[in-house]
Design an enzyme around this catalytic site. Structure first.
Site, PDB file in Angstrom:
ATOM      1  N   HIS A  24      -9.158  -7.225  -2.113  1.00  0.00           N
ATOM      2  CA  HIS A  24      -9.418  -5.792  -1.960  1.00  0.00           C
ATOM      3  C   HIS A  24      -8.376  -4.963  -2.708  1.00  0.00           C
ATOM      4  O   HIS A  24      -8.693  -3.884  -3.217  1.00  0.00           O
ATOM      5  CB  HIS A  24      -9.417  -5.416  -0.477  1.00  0.00           C
ATOM      6  N   ASP A 127     -10.408   2.087   1.529  1.00  0.00           N
ATOM      7  CA  ASP A 127     -11.256   0.906   1.637  1.00  0.00           C
ATOM      8  C   ASP A 127     -12.198   1.091   2.820  1.00  0.00           C
ATOM      9  O   ASP A 127     -11.818   1.623   3.865  1.00  0.00           O
ATOM     10  CB  ASP A 127     -10.382  -0.340   1.842  1.00  0.00           C
TER      11      ASP A 127
END
Length: 508
Positions: A24, A127
């Site tokens: 990520h 995120d």
């Protein structure tokens, strides 16, 4: 030289906070650097643990930053660790939900002070797995939240079906033998158009449970509800994910932006995001191999396997008789250090190279690589698409299953290794990919996608246009007063309800 106060006040300032694992961090960092090149002031948040891991891997200057691109640290809420291994995802999900808002907000408030030397915060690019971004934004005047996800659009379409599958009684499974009795081969019906033809086995691995109170279902439902009313950025490009994006638009109330494939902006591996030291000598080894002859095997930064699974892959690679490069993390095998028997090493001598970690994007772009044996993480798939290299898919967990299905059934670039694979199947798939007409067609299709991926970031490409649209969108925040921001938040749920009603009418 520090930016003067006038320039600072006029700059767009984005806070970027990735979910704190490598898969990520890397695409978020790529996107942040792209925005920085477009004039944004960037503050990139790392956890203290990951900051230490990256410095140990990349060197003490890897995260120095610049006047317009700064790194900030906050606690992930977990006890300090003596090793540099990644945190376990379940522990991170829990700690982020309960323990991280306060330390993040403290740094954020300090950063928004005039004395910080940074422009006022315009937007938090969070995120999708970060649960506290919206709460934090309420303490920053004029600040909005846009979600970013390194996951594929197809996985979010699949997640959106969990409630329906539970309501119909399709899930959870009733028979303890569901993994082996054929239950997973049931074709799904009444699903969004992009999922037509999918089987239960092609859904994210979360569904493989008999627990009707599975925590992951509750988590996914909350995730979909959270992101459905906000703008979201996907690391993909329009031509590649047109069907999934169309399905997403039926239930996402906020704007959808495509800003990928971000790895296509640079073939070089992203400095400042790698937890392991990369072995670049493997590129020299590849220089001595014929074009399209090498199998590259790598299963990402968090994949784990049993010693039996590990050895089946090893002997499948060896028995194929093709040269191969295999990146094996020391912690790949559950409960022990990854090790291979002497007879295996003797068998592959002169045609196999094993490293702990490597610059994956550069390896995939090497002309010697003919096929990529992968766990089907989204970052890895985008890197192989940008390189024109087909894949052999071993979907590990979470969204890897639907991504594998897309690679094999929709994009035409993959062959799948089944759940219950053995060395013979691994060997067979390698030979199909490198020795048969099937492999020739996969390579041809992979090269077509490579060209389309390249076009996405051309001057008039879909991703270039969407990034510009996103910049205009964020820039509009500067001209909105707090009242209009409240109105914007008020209208998101209304737009969401309208789209859900439209979807209901269409289905009925």
């Amino acid at each position: 030289m520090e930016e003067n106060k006038n320039n600072l006040s006029n700059k767009l300032h984005a806070i970027c906070i990735p979910f704190p694992i490598q898969g990520h961090i890397t695409p978020m960092l790529q996107f942040a650097k792209h925005l920085n090149s477009k004039g944004f002031h960037i503050t990139f948040f790392n956890t203290q643990h990951n900051h230490k891991c990256i410095l140990n891997s990349k060197g003490p200057t890897a995260l120095n930053g610049t006047p317009s691109f700064r790194y900030k640290l906050f606690s992930d809420g977990l006890p300090p660790s003596e090793n540099d291994l990644p945190r376990e995802v379940p522990h991170l999900l829990k700690s982020l939900e309960h323990d991280c808002l306060e330390p993040f907000l403290k740094v954020l408030l300090d950063l928004n002070q005039p004395s910080s030397g940074s422009p006022p915060i315009t937007v938090i690019i969070s995120d999708a797995l970060i649960p506290f971004a919206v709460k934090a934004s309420r303490h920053i005047p004029g600040c909005s939240v846009v979600y970013f996800t390194p996951a594929s659009p197809s996985s979010f379409v699949a997640y959106s079906q969990y409630d329906t599958l539970l309501q119909r009684g399709t899930l959870p499974f009733k028979d303890p033998k569901f993994m082996t009795n054929g239950s997973l081969d049931m074709i799904l019906d009444s699903v969004p158009p992009s999922m037509k033809g999918m089987k239960l086995k092609d859904l994210p691995s979360h569904v493989r449970t008999m627990d009707k109170n599975s925590p992951i279902f509750d988590y996914v439902r909350r995730l979909i509800a959270r992101i459905s009313v906000r703008p979201i950025i996907f690391n993909t490009f329009e031509a590649f994910d047109r069907e999934s994006l169309a399905d997403l638009s039926t239930f996402m109330a906020g704007p959808i932006f495509t800003a990928g494939p971000l790895n296509s902006l640079s073939v070089k591996s992203e400095s400042g995001s790698t937890f392991w030291k990369e072995d670049s000598e493997c590129l020299t080894w590849l220089d001595g191999r014929r074009p399209n002859s090498v199998v590259f095997a790598s299963f990402g930064s968090t994949t784990l396997m049993t010693s039996e699974q590990f050895l089946e892959f090893a002997w499948g690679l060896a028995n194929s008789k093709h040269p191969f490069l295999w990146a094996i993390r020391p912690d790949t095998v559950i409960g022990e250090r990854a090790a291979l028997p002497v007879e295996f090493e003797n068998e592959i001598r002169g045609r196999g190279l094993i490293v702990e970690w490597c610059p994956q994007a550069e390896v995939l772009n090497h002309p010697a690589v003919g096929v990529f044996l992968t766990h089907c993480g989204w970052n890895s798939v985008l890197e192989t698409v940008c390189s024109g290299v087909p894949v052999i898919c071993w979907p590990y967990k979470a969204d890897h299953q639907p991504i594998s299905w897309w690679c094999c059934e929709k994009w035409g670039i993959g062959l799948e290794v089944s759940i219950h694979y053995d060395r013979d199947q691994v060997e067979k798939r390698i030979k199909e990919a490198l020795e048969t007409e099937i492999g020739v067609n996969m390579k041809k299709k992979a090269m077509e996608w490579k060209m389309l991926a390249k076009e996405a970031f051309s001057s008039s490409g879909s991703s270039t246009m969407d990034v510009n649209r996103f910049i205009d969108y964020v820039g509009s925040f500067k001209h909105k007063n707090n009242g209009s921001k409240l109105m914007e938040l008020f209208f998101y749920p209304i737009r969401f309800c309208r789209r859900m009603m439209k979807l209901f009418v269409t289905k009925t």
